[in-house]
Scaffold this motif. Sequence first.
Motif, PDB file in Angstrom:
ATOM      1  N   MET A   1      41.240  36.577  44.519  1.00 19.42           N
ATOM      2  CA  MET A   1      41.099  38.021  44.566  1.00 19.42           C
ATOM      3  C   MET A   1      39.735  38.438  45.115  1.00 19.42           C
ATOM      4  O   MET A   1      39.277  39.528  44.847  1.00 19.42           O
ATOM      5  CB  MET A   1      41.280  38.596  43.152  1.00 19.42           C
ATOM      6  CG  MET A   1      42.647  38.384  42.583  1.00 19.42           C
ATOM      7  SD  MET A   1      43.740  39.667  43.140  1.00 19.42           S
ATOM      8  CE  MET A   1      45.007  39.602  41.936  1.00 19.42           C
ATOM      9  N   THR A   2      39.118  37.598  45.871  1.00 16.08           N
ATOM     10  CA  THR A   2      37.788  37.919  46.404  1.00 16.08           C
ATOM     11  C   THR A   2      37.824  38.987  47.485  1.00 16.08           C
ATOM     12  O   THR A   2      36.801  39.559  47.807  1.00 16.08           O
ATOM     13  CB  THR A   2      37.119  36.651  46.969  1.00 16.08           C
ATOM     14  OG1 THR A   2      37.991  36.085  47.945  1.00 16.08           O
ATOM     15  CG2 THR A   2      36.836  35.648  45.871  1.00 16.08           C
ATOM     16  N   ASN A   3      38.998  39.266  48.047  1.00 13.16           N
ATOM     17  CA  ASN A   3      39.101  40.270  49.101  1.00 13.16           C
ATOM     18  C   ASN A   3      39.399  41.673  48.564  1.00 13.16           C
ATOM     19  O   ASN A   3      39.594  42.604  49.343  1.00 13.16           O
ATOM     20  CB  ASN A   3      40.194  39.893  50.104  1.00 13.16           C
ATOM     21  CG  ASN A   3      39.868  38.601  50.819  1.00 13.16           C
ATOM     22  OD1 ASN A   3      38.699  38.289  51.017  1.00 13.16           O
ATOM     23  ND2 ASN A   3      40.882  37.850  51.189  1.00 13.16           N
ATOM     24  N   ILE A   4      39.488  41.813  47.246  1.00 11.00           N
ATOM     25  CA  ILE A   4      39.804  43.105  46.647  1.00 11.00           C
ATOM     26  C   ILE A   4      38.544  43.698  46.035  1.00 11.00           C
ATOM     27  O   ILE A   4      37.884  43.066  45.204  1.00 11.00           O
ATOM     28  CB  ILE A   4      40.900  42.955  45.568  1.00 11.00           C
ATOM     29  CG1 ILE A   4      42.169  42.401  46.216  1.00 11.00           C
ATOM     30  CG2 ILE A   4      41.172  44.290  44.893  1.00 11.00           C
ATOM     31  CD1 ILE A   4      43.267  42.074  45.251  1.00 11.00           C
ATOM     32  N   VAL A   5      38.206  44.904  46.463  1.00  9.68           N
ATOM     33  CA  VAL A   5      37.003  45.587  45.976  1.00  9.68           C
ATOM     34  C   VAL A   5      37.407  46.949  45.437  1.00  9.68           C
ATOM     35  O   VAL A   5      38.171  47.684  46.066  1.00  9.68           O
ATOM     36  CB  VAL A   5      35.962  45.765  47.120  1.00  9.68           C
ATOM     37  CG1 VAL A   5      34.742  46.510  46.631  1.00  9.68           C
ATOM     38  CG2 VAL A   5      35.585  44.416  47.711  1.00  9.68           C
ATOM     39  N   TRP A   6      36.910  47.277  44.249  1.00  5.70           N
ATOM     40  CA  TRP A   6      37.222  48.573  43.639  1.00  5.70           C
ATOM     41  C   TRP A   6      36.632  49.700  44.483  1.00  5.70           C
ATOM     42  O   TRP A   6      35.459  49.681  44.835  1.00  5.70           O
ATOM     43  CB  TRP A   6      36.651  48.638  42.222  1.00  5.70           C
ATOM     44  CG  TRP A   6      36.987  49.930  41.530  1.00  5.70           C
ATOM     45  CD1 TRP A   6      36.184  51.012  41.391  1.00  5.70           C
ATOM     46  CD2 TRP A   6      38.213  50.258  40.881  1.00  5.70           C
ATOM     47  NE1 TRP A   6      36.832  52.007  40.708  1.00  5.70           N
ATOM     48  CE2 TRP A   6      38.095  51.575  40.385  1.00  5.70           C
ATOM     49  CE3 TRP A   6      39.427  49.579  40.685  1.00  5.70           C
ATOM     50  CZ2 TRP A   6      39.115  52.212  39.688  1.00  5.70           C
ATOM     51  CZ3 TRP A   6      40.437  50.226  39.993  1.00  5.70           C
ATOM     52  CH2 TRP A   6      40.278  51.529  39.506  1.00  5.70           C
ATOM     53  N   HIS A   7      37.460  50.679  44.818  1.00  6.87           N
ATOM     54  CA  HIS A   7      37.003  51.842  45.585  1.00  6.87           C
ATOM     55  C   HIS A   7      36.769  52.996  44.618  1.00  6.87           C
ATOM     56  O   HIS A   7      37.693  53.452  43.953  1.00  6.87           O
ATOM     57  CB  HIS A   7      38.045  52.235  46.633  1.00  6.87           C
ATOM     58  CG  HIS A   7      37.606  53.382  47.487  1.00  6.87           C
ATOM     59  ND1 HIS A   7      36.791  53.231  48.580  1.00  6.87           N
ATOM     60  CD2 HIS A   7      37.847  54.704  47.383  1.00  6.87           C
ATOM     61  CE1 HIS A   7      36.554  54.401  49.115  1.00  6.87           C
ATOM     62  NE2 HIS A   7      37.183  55.314  48.409  1.00  6.87           N
TER      63      HIS A   7
END
Length: 196
Positions: free
Chosen positions: A1-7
């Motif tokens: 899940m390293t490509n998911i960033v909280w917006h």
Amino acid sequence: MTNIVWHQPSITKADRQRLNQHKSGVLWFTGLPGSGKSTLANKVDERLHQSRMRSYVLDGDNIRHGLNKGLGFSKEDRAENLRRIGEVAKLFVDSGQIVLTAFVSPHRKDRDQIRTLFAEGEFIEIHVSCPLDICEKRDPKGLYQRAKKGEIQNFTGVDAPYEPPVSPELTIDTNRCTADEAADVIIGFLKEKEWI
């Protein structure tokens, strides 16, 4: 899940609460099948709606028709069912609404885990208490009888346990009060806590 960033949203939960003119949070109704969780959640929802509050009921059976379709009633499936509901409830709270959840949610561990998703004071656990024999007599969906005949497996109150809350914010004994009286207690509690 390293490509998911909280917006980070530009409109916050606090902004939505100000717009709605009330706080948001979860009323988590838990109890045996037939105890009156759905009836009571809907009664409180009606009261909130009449007062122009933003609210929504997440009901156990209704959710299993869509979002949680395909999940069974094993301990693992129940935990996943509730995990998903906790996340959906969190979205509702972030949107500034009061969400009322009506789920047996038989295990304390699962309910306690869901509580951790919310800020202090945003989760109100309501134990809808009712003696098992009264729930069986009510049996609005005929499920106790089917479970006793072996047609339904892992049915809470028959062949699966229910762990009542140790220290819920509210306990409502639906064997000793009407739905209207119980709704009065809950609305009074929300006012006391300055949610509404």
